[in-house]
Write a protein that holds these residues in place. Structure first.
Motif, PDB file in Angstrom:
ATOM      1  N   LEU A  63      51.740 -45.419 -18.306  1.00  0.00           N
ATOM      2  CA  LEU A  63      50.714 -44.389 -18.410  1.00  0.00           C
ATOM      3  C   LEU A  63      49.443 -44.889 -17.746  1.00  0.00           C
ATOM      4  N   ASP A  64      48.901 -44.092 -16.828  1.00  0.00           N
ATOM      5  CA  ASP A  64      47.656 -44.441 -16.157  1.00  0.00           C
ATOM      6  C   ASP A  64      46.454 -43.903 -16.923  1.00  0.00           C
ATOM      7  N   GLY A  65      46.494 -42.652 -17.381  1.00  0.00           N
ATOM      8  CA  GLY A  65      45.362 -42.114 -18.130  1.00  0.00           C
ATOM      9  C   GLY A  65      45.534 -40.658 -18.499  1.00  0.00           C
ATOM     10  N   PHE A  66      44.644 -40.200 -19.391  1.00  0.00           N
ATOM     11  CA  PHE A  66      44.587 -38.816 -19.833  1.00  0.00           C
ATOM     12  C   PHE A  66      43.310 -38.182 -19.290  1.00  0.00           C
ATOM     13  N   GLY A  67      43.423 -37.038 -18.639  1.00  0.00           N
ATOM     14  CA  GLY A  67      42.258 -36.329 -18.125  1.00  0.00           C
ATOM     15  C   GLY A  67      41.845 -35.200 -19.050  1.00  0.00           C
ATOM     16  N   LEU A  68      40.550 -35.114 -19.318  1.00  0.00           N
ATOM     17  CA  LEU A  68      39.986 -34.064 -20.163  1.00  0.00           C
ATOM     18  C   LEU A  68      38.814 -33.427 -19.426  1.00  0.00           C
ATOM     19  N   ILE A  69      38.636 -32.113 -19.569  1.00  0.00           N
ATOM     20  CA  ILE A  69      37.591 -31.383 -18.871  1.00  0.00           C
ATOM     21  C   ILE A  69      36.411 -31.151 -19.805  1.00  0.00           C
ATOM     22  N   ALA A  70      35.234 -31.648 -19.422  1.00  0.00           N
ATOM     23  CA  ALA A  70      34.021 -31.414 -20.201  1.00  0.00           C
ATOM     24  C   ALA A  70      33.595 -29.955 -20.072  1.00  0.00           C
ATOM     25  N   ARG A  71      33.021 -29.422 -21.138  1.00  0.00           N
ATOM     26  CA  ARG A  71      32.614 -28.013 -21.160  1.00  0.00           C
ATOM     27  C   ARG A  71      31.589 -27.702 -20.067  1.00  0.00           C
TER      28      ARG A  71
END
Length: 293
Positions: A63-71
């Motif tokens: 696993l390289d990473g988890f992407g999350l979108i800021a509001r």
């Protein structure tokens, strides 16, 4: 609809020893489209964005990473303030992947990397073809599942939708989707990334494509109790599991209390008590911090 600092799930990035096999599984089995290739990095998507899945060519499967979108921009600044206040290691002060306006990356609990992004470039899908509508959620197995749940609430502003047993599993949301992140106590691995289809017929067609490729579903279709979604699963080339699902519960009341499931309730499958013993043995560990791009 989002009530917090994170508006939606962004992407999952995976390091893979066989880039072409990983891209084949994503495009020919799951039905994503490859939107770009930059050296040994392949970008794929289902929805109208540049990427929701990123494969990075490597000498290990991880696993390289988890992407999350800021509001919005203010939310991005507040998230960075919280991360700094907690003392987490910053991997990058700018987006690690292409086609992203702004963002930063940090190493969270148990070496899981989180890419907080703002302004991911849009992309127009080609007409026709097959595949899911969008990337939906992740399921990973931290050793300290309660600690990870509290981190997601305290730092990233996730809400708690369901709890399973005594500190065994937590389903958490950042918008109206029942869960964007599911946590089950385990060995510190990513178990699966999940994609939303339009109907249960799409899950049957996935089974047909796997059969023609000499592959198979490892579980499903099942009707989960927690989240209510109908789901089917297969193992991709990296060793991670892929879920295709439909009919996920939507939660529009931000004050809805978490549903509590007993450990022996059929939270895993409303249609049967059967669970394949090997199902949770699949998955990939986070990449060592020194190996991050």
């Amino acid at each position: 609809m989002s009530w917090g600092l994170i508006s939606e799930m962004g992407h999952v990035s995976i390091q893979t020893r066989n880039l072409e096999a990983s891209v084949f599984d994503a495009t020919q089995l799951l039905g994503l489209r490859e939107t770009a290739r930059n050296g040994g990095t392949a970008y794929l998507a289902a929805g109208r964005v540049h990427h929701e899945l990123v494969y990075v060519e490597s000498d290990l499967d991880a696993l390289d990473g988890f992407g999350l979108i800021a509001r919005d921009g203010d939310a991005l600044l507040e998230l960075r303030r919280r991360v700094d206040e907690e003392g987490f290691t910053i991997v990058s002060d700018r987006p690690r992947f292409d086609a992203t306006e702004d963002g930063f990356s940090f190493i969270g609990p148990e070496d899981f990397v989180f890419d907080i992004a703002l302004g991911v470039q849009h992309d127009r899908p080609a007409a026709g073809g097959f595949g899911p509508d969008r990337y939906g959620h992740i399921n990973f197995h931290p050793r300290d599942v309660g600690g990870m749940m509290r981190f997601l609430r305290r730092v990233l502003d996730f809400r708690l939708s369901d709890t399973i047993g005594d500190d065994f599993a937590y389903f958490m949301r950042c918008n109206s989707d029942h869960h964007g992140i599911a946590l089950i106590r385990g060995e510190g691995t990513l178990h699966h990334h999940a994609w939303q289809a339009q109907s249960v017929a799409d899950l049957a067609k996935l089974g047909d494509r796997l059969h023609l490729a000499g592959r198979e579903l490892i579980w499903g279709p099942v009707r989960h109790g927690a989240g209510h979604n109908i789901a089917a699963y297969f193992v991709e080339a990296s060793g991670a599991v892929v879920e295709l699902y439909t009919d996920l519960e939507q939660i529009y009341d931000d004050n809805r209390p978490p549903i509590e499931w007993g450990p022996d309730d059929n939270w895993w499958n409303m249609w049967s008590s059967y669970r394949p013993l090997e199902f949770r043995q699949h998955g990939i560990a986070p990449v060592p911090a020194a190996r991050l791009k």
